[in-house]
Design a protein around this motif. Structure first.
Motif, short mmCIF file in Angstrom:
data_model
loop_
_atom_site.label_atom_id
_atom_site.label_comp_id
_atom_site.label_asym_id
_atom_site.label_seq_id
_atom_site.Cartn_x
_atom_site.Cartn_y
_atom_site.Cartn_z
N ARG A 36 0.84 -1.21 0.00
CA ARG A 36 0.00 0.00 0.00
C ARG A 36 0.87 1.25 0.00
NH1 ARG A 36 -3.28 -3.33 3.15
NH2 ARG A 36 -2.41 -2.59 5.10
N THR A 37 1.97 1.22 0.75
CA THR A 37 2.89 2.36 0.77
C THR A 37 3.54 2.54 -0.60
OG1 THR A 37 3.33 2.04 3.12
CG2 THR A 37 4.97 3.29 1.87
N ALA A 45 1.99 6.28 -7.09
CA ALA A 45 0.98 7.22 -7.58
C ALA A 45 1.54 8.64 -7.60
CB ALA A 45 -0.27 7.15 -6.70
N GLU A 46 2.22 9.02 -6.53
CA GLU A 46 2.79 10.37 -6.43
C GLU A 46 3.86 10.60 -7.49
OE1 GLU A 46 4.09 10.42 -2.36
OE2 GLU A 46 2.06 10.84 -1.61
N PRO A 70 -3.69 6.33 -4.77
CA PRO A 70 -3.29 4.95 -5.05
C PRO A 70 -4.28 4.17 -5.91
CG PRO A 70 -2.82 5.49 -2.77
CD PRO A 70 -3.59 6.65 -3.34
N ALA A 71 -5.58 4.37 -5.71
CA ALA A 71 -6.57 3.66 -6.54
C ALA A 71 -6.43 4.07 -7.99
CB ALA A 71 -7.99 3.94 -6.04
N VAL A 100 8.12 4.19 -13.09
CA VAL A 100 7.79 3.65 -11.76
C VAL A 100 8.01 2.14 -11.75
CG1 VAL A 100 5.89 3.22 -10.16
CG2 VAL A 100 6.21 5.50 -11.12
N ARG A 101 7.53 1.47 -12.80
CA ARG A 101 7.72 0.00 -12.87
C ARG A 101 9.20 -0.36 -12.86
NH1 ARG A 101 3.21 -1.08 -17.33
NH2 ARG A 101 1.46 -1.37 -15.92
#
Length: 150
Positions: free
Chosen positions: A30-31, A37-38, A46-47, A117-118
């Motif tokens: 979740r973190t 997301a940011e 996050p969703a 990000v990935r």
């Protein structure tokens, strides 16, 4: 005379430890989703990251597929998609095979940001797992698959 020593079965204890570690892992995930997301956009929750990540992976999709994939209410998905459009991360286009249907497509900015990000997340995972033997990693992947299918 030989005495048999009874060894206690600690399977339940081991399963409890797995459960605790999974709980901690889910918290960490979740973190990571929040941080990811940011990194895509400062206003992305996050969703929204989960949705844009799926859209980039799938190429094109629609809100119904995403709602089913993530077991999310369609109204939540619709709000998130609207926000993704407002942030310039998603475009809605007519389906090439059926013009009556609208599909979601990630913008170039979204594709680049999500890929970055990935790449960072995969490198982090590589750094943690690189020292383990291939057989151990395959066994771990198999255990995760079993948990996902449960």
């Amino acid at each position: 005379m030989t005495l048999a020593i009874e060894v206690p079965d600690r399977t339940d204890e081991a399963i409890a430890d797995v459960e605790e570690q999974l709980s901690m892992l889910f918290s960490r995930i979740r973190t990571v989703w929040k941080e990811s997301a940011e990194q895509v956009h400062p206003d992305l929750p996050p969703a929204g990251y989960k949705l844009i990540s799926a859209i980039t992976r799938l190429g094109t999709t629609n809100a119904h597929v995403l709602a089913d994939m993530f077991d999310m209410d369609k109204s939540v998905v619709s709000r998130q998609i609207r926000m993704l459009e407002e942030l310039g991360l998603v475009e809605t286009r007519p389906d090439e095979t059926d013009g009556r249907v609208r599909v979601l497509v990630a913008t170039r900015n979204a594709l680049d940001a999500v890929q970055g990000v990935r790449d960072r997340n995969q490198q982090r995972l590589r750094d943690v797992l690189a020292g383990h033997p291939e057989a151990e990693l395959r066994s771990f992947a198999s255990l995760l698959r079993s948990l996902g299918d449960a």
